[in-house]
Design an enzyme around this catalytic site. Structure first.
Site, PDB file in Angstrom:
ATOM      1  N   TYR A 177      44.958  38.679  30.976  1.00 42.93           N
ATOM      2  CA  TYR A 177      43.535  38.392  31.168  1.00 42.93           C
ATOM      3  C   TYR A 177      42.966  37.744  29.914  1.00 42.93           C
ATOM      4  CZ  TYR A 177      42.101  42.382  28.241  1.00 42.93           C
ATOM      5  OH  TYR A 177      41.892  43.247  27.192  1.00 42.93           O
ATOM      6  N   CYS A 178      41.867  37.026  30.093  1.00 46.06           N
ATOM      7  CA  CYS A 178      41.117  36.435  28.989  1.00 46.06           C
ATOM      8  C   CYS A 178      39.665  36.307  29.436  1.00 46.06           C
ATOM      9  CB  CYS A 178      41.700  35.089  28.561  1.00 46.06           C
ATOM     10  SG  CYS A 178      41.725  33.841  29.860  1.00 46.06           S
ATOM     11  N   THR A 179      38.848  35.578  28.720  1.00 44.43           N
ATOM     12  CA  THR A 179      37.413  35.527  29.018  1.00 44.43           C
ATOM     13  C   THR A 179      37.124  34.917  30.379  1.00 44.43           C
ATOM     14  OG1 THR A 179      36.972  35.289  26.656  1.00 44.43           O
ATOM     15  CG2 THR A 179      35.160  34.781  28.166  1.00 44.43           C
TER      16      THR A 179
END
Length: 322
Positions: A177-179
């Site tokens: 996951y990331c922003t």
């Protein structure tokens, strides 16, 4: 009450044959719509975050998605009472997010995309490892419960960190996951290239997860690359995980050190903020270049004669009014 401005976060991996021509046309389109923000264009696609009046942002999204190359763009939209940027920058670069993985095309192979509810259903399983693809200053203020974080200052350091984790990740399903999702496109593809078999990514990232799954088990705030600095995403079981850089009390209020030479970006509580006049230390408080502190810890960049039309050979294109 609905707020008059929108903040858009988006990306799209898609071939752009002539990035520089597209950059100029796109820049002028944003000017026509009074948008501000940062947009990166390359041969591999488009990556941006912009702000503007809601009706202007709606028009922008309509125009972008009308282009067959960007029909699949998934815009993440937040409301705001003002612009989130002071300038507009539209630039061409080798990659739309710097990874050094120029050989990877996410349109050919990447991890399985999980919608927020699917991610939520999988994240607590014993055979799953949640992996944060962001830099240390981002996850320091907020991250998923039990997430594996990487000691990196920039995403381009990610590939070299994976080798040390191979034993820990062996036989696990990896949920990245990331922003907003963009880093996971190449990161998950790289993991597959390195021999990991069960690789997934949170589609739309933390921002979309907050909107569609309530942000459950995302602890702290989500670091964002606009004037808001960090935003709340968890409405289910929120928790503060960061501490004041000065006194150590629980705090998620991000502050830029008032000393521009330092400019350290860390949580500082309101009490310490006022006592140190926005600085992160006594030494920075006494620095001769220290900026005036207004209680926010945010310092608007000097426009320095900023001219959004500087360098253009033409002022109008047929695409602006499409």
């Amino acid at each position: 009450m609905n707020k008059p401005y929108s903040i858009l976060l988006y990306y799209c991996y898609t071939p752009i044959a002539d990035p520089e021509t597209f950059r100029e046309e796109h820049h002028l389109l944003c000017l026509e719509l009074n948008l501000l923000g940062r947009i990166i264009i390359s041969k591999e696609g488009l990556n941006g975050t912009v702000s503007g009046l809601k009706e202007d942002c709606d028009k922008y999204m309509e125009i972008v998605k009308a282009d067959p190359r960007f029909a699949k763009v998934d815009f993440k939209v937040d409301e705001s009472d003002k612009h989130a940027f002071a300038k507009l920058h539209v630039r061409t670069k080798a990659e739309i997010v710097h990874s050094g993985l120029l050989h990877i095309d996410p349109n050919v192979r990447t991890g399985i995309h999980l919608e927020p509810k699917e991610f939520k259903a999988m994240k607590d399983r014993e055979d799953v490892v949640i992996m944060d693809m962001r830099s240390d200053y981002e996850y320091s203020v907020g991250r998923f419960k039990n997430a594996v974080t990487l000691d990196i200052e920039n995403f381009r350091e990610f590939p070299e960190k994976i080798d040390a984790l191979k034993e820990e990740l062996k036989g696990k399903k990896i949920l990245t996951y990331c922003t907003g999702g963009i880093k996971c496109e190449k990161a998950s593809a790289f993991l597959l290239e390195q021999g990991f078999e069960d690789v997934y990514q949170l589609h739309g990232g933390i921002i979309k997860y907050g909107k569609e799954a309530g942000g459950e088990d995302f602890e702290g705030k989500c670091y964002v690359f606009d004037n808001r600095v960090a935003v709340d995403v968890n409405t289910v079981n929120p928790k503060v995980i960061s501490k004041c850089h000065v006194c150590g009390t629980e705090e998620d209020r991000m502050v830029n050190c008032a000393n521009p030479v330092c400019n350290l970006h860390v949580p500082i509580c309101e009490k310490c903020g006022w006592e140190l006049e926005g600085a992160c230390s006594t030494e920075c408080k006494e620095h001769p270049e220290k900026r005036p502190y207004d209680g926010t810890g945010y310092y608007q960049k000097n426009l320095n004669g900023y001219n959004p039309l500087k360098g253009f050979n033409r002022r109008k294109t047929s695409n602006v009014s499409k």
